[in-house]
Write a protein that holds these residues in place. Structure first.
Motif, PDB file in Angstrom:
ATOM      1  N   ALA A  16       0.716  -0.986   0.048  1.00 63.59           N
ATOM      2  CA  ALA A  16      -0.037   0.120   0.022  1.00 63.59           C
ATOM      3  C   ALA A  16       0.811   1.010   0.164  1.00 63.59           C
ATOM      4  O   ALA A  16       0.607   2.135  -0.808  1.00 63.59           O
ATOM      5  N   GLN A  17       1.980   1.246   0.635  1.00 66.02           N
ATOM      6  CA  GLN A  17       2.983   2.344   0.913  1.00 66.02           C
ATOM      7  C   GLN A  17       3.719   2.565  -0.374  1.00 66.02           C
ATOM      8  O   GLN A  17       3.593   3.663  -1.006  1.00 66.02           O
ATOM      9  N   ALA A  20       1.052   3.979  -3.081  1.00 68.11           N
ATOM     10  CA  ALA A  20       0.656   5.392  -2.907  1.00 68.11           C
ATOM     11  C   ALA A  20       1.773   6.312  -2.968  1.00 68.11           C
ATOM     12  O   ALA A  20       1.582   7.381  -3.870  1.00 68.11           O
ATOM     13  N   ASP A  82      -7.335   7.715   2.635  1.00 67.35           N
ATOM     14  CA  ASP A  82      -6.852   7.353   1.288  1.00 67.35           C
ATOM     15  C   ASP A  82      -7.756   8.056   0.129  1.00 67.35           C
ATOM     16  O   ASP A  82      -7.523   8.485  -0.727  1.00 67.35           O
ATOM     17  N   SER A 178      -3.893   1.718  -2.385  1.00 68.26           N
ATOM     18  CA  SER A 178      -3.501   2.151  -0.948  1.00 68.26           C
ATOM     19  C   SER A 178      -4.750   1.438  -0.153  1.00 68.26           C
ATOM     20  O   SER A 178      -4.685   0.923   0.564  1.00 68.26           O
TER      21      SER A 178
END
Length: 436
Positions: A16-17, A20, A82, A178
């Motif tokens: 996810a990091q 993103a 998000d 994300s």
């Protein structure tokens, strides 16, 4: 280093990091080009102001948002933030005025100010083993560095076939992906601390931070990191396109050189940190940043700029990556979210100073003068770090509790009111021992 990815929860959070960040990287390149498209030669001042607004959002909102976030489910909060960031990024391609850039950047970064400290404070609980967490920090740094390297190159490739306005679509996709990855895992529940008023919850992280010597040193290091980072982020487009007369693709390549240097550091850091103290590694990075800024005065062409940006990338990673280790060892688990929020706010307060310096001074005093000025800022930060963070920094300290009754549970096994244990600022330890 990759062993930690066997943990499914961490693996999803790491992905996810990465995704993103890739979207955010495209946004950073596009934002610089958007500023240049709207403001021309004043792009540095516009971008510096936009990034200063970003820092105002970070500094003012992060501690307050974290205090309220204690009452909310982590996963729902992170997913919701998000989605907010994706919605704002969707609006950026339609910007035609400078004030619209400023407004949307504030909303976008306000959401990030709530998201990032909550996300960062979750990782030590997902990976409680210190070696695993150290490797996770290097992977996180590597993710940032990969973004710095890949996003500009990807942007350069995309700019050959699409308008830079369309790069913002990558940001939207990144935030949506994300959100989906965070929603796919069960996160540890935040450890409940004793009930406190909103003011105390808001300021708790700052109190722990400013009372801990190693973190006061980290505060100074944040200034060195921000001085070099602001120079790169704000003035790369000015150097490459205004001074050297090159195109957007060259700007992306210069930013990629900075990312490559930072990536090199992140790859070797876990082994170094097994043998060398955090203080030594981080100070070495700050010295490299200081030297690089002063050398910048001598740069007269694009070919010379690339190795300089590479050096600044190396120093940037060395000075910044171990900071999570310092935060983890400086607070009780229930206080970590507040401490991570304090680091988020205080580190970005440094950027709030250096972004306008890099933009406005560069616009009015010239890039060479800006290199020298920010070099002086970084040199001051190095000296302050040495003074504020003692070379001897043991975890366990002997100390006395003059105000506690002898029967208090915290004094079990103590010699009267005096004992030794790993020392952290908390409700029983309001000040750092001055000796022993």
């Amino acid at each position: 280093m990759l062993d930690v990815l066997a943990n499914r929860t961490y693996r999803h959070l790491f992905l996810a990091q990465v995704i993103a960040l890739l979207g955010t990287g495209l946004c950073t390149v596009a934002l610089g080009l958007l500023a240049y498209d709207i403001a021309g030669s004043d792009a540095g001042a516009v971008l510096g102001t936009a990034l200063a607004i970003k820092m105002v959002a970070y500094v003012g909102i992060a501690p307050v948002a974290t205090a309220f976030a204690e009452q909310l489910p982590r996963r729902a909060l992170l997913v919701g933030l998000d989605l907010v960031r994706a919605a704002v990024a969707l609006c950026l391609p339609f910007v035609t005025q400078v004030w619209q850039i400023y407004l949307l950047i504030f909303v976008l970064q306000a959401a990030s100010a709530a998201f990032t400290p909550t996300f960062q404070a979750t990782i030590p609980e997902v990976l409680p083993n210190e070696k695993d967490y150290t490797r996770a920090l290097s992977l996180s740094r590597l993710a940032y560095d990969t973004e710095s390297l890949v996003s500009p190159l990807l942007a350069a490739a995309l700019l050959t076939v699409i308008s830079f306005h369309n790069l913002f679509a990558g940001t939207v996709v990144g935030f949506l992906a994300s959100a989906a990855l965070v929603a796919s895992v069960v996160l540890p529940a935040a450890m409940k601390s004793e009930r406190r008023g909103i003011f105390e919850r808001t300021t708790q992280g700052m109190r722990i931070y400013l009372a801990t010597p190693r973190l006061r040193g980290l505060l100074a290091l944040n200034l060195a990191v921000a001085a070099a980072g602001a120079m790169v982020i704000v003035n790369t487009v000015v150097l490459v396109q205004s001074r050297f007369g090159l195109n957007q693709g060259a700007t992306a390549i210069a930013l990629a050189a900075f990312g490559a240097g930072s990536m090199l550091s992140a790859l070797v850091l876990p082994k170094f940190l097994d043998r060398v103290s955090d203080r030594t590694v981080m100070l070495a990075g700050a010295v490299a940043l200081t030297a690089g800024l002063f050398f910048g005065v001598l740069v007269t062409g694009f070919i010379a700029l690339l190795p300089l940006w590479l050096l600044l990338g190396v120093g940037y990673s060395l000075a910044q990556t171990p900071s999570g280790r310092l935060l983890r060892r400086s607070a009780q688990p229930e206080n970590r979210p507040a401490l991570f929020a304090a680091q988020f706010a205080l580190s970005h307060a440094a950027w709030l100073v250096t972004y306008p310096l890099a933009g406005w001074v560069g616009s009015r005093g010239g890039v060479d003068f800006t290199f020298a000025l920010l070099g002086l800022v970084a040199a001051f930060a190095c000296a302050a770090t040495i003074l504020l963070w003692p070379g001897e920094d043991p975890e366990a300290l002997e100390h006395e509790h003059a105000s506690l009754d002898f029967t208090h549970p915290h004094l079990a096994g103590a010699n009267g009111r005096r004992h030794v244990h790993p020392f952290l600022i908390d409700r029983h330890h309001a000040e750092w021992p001055t000796s022993g």
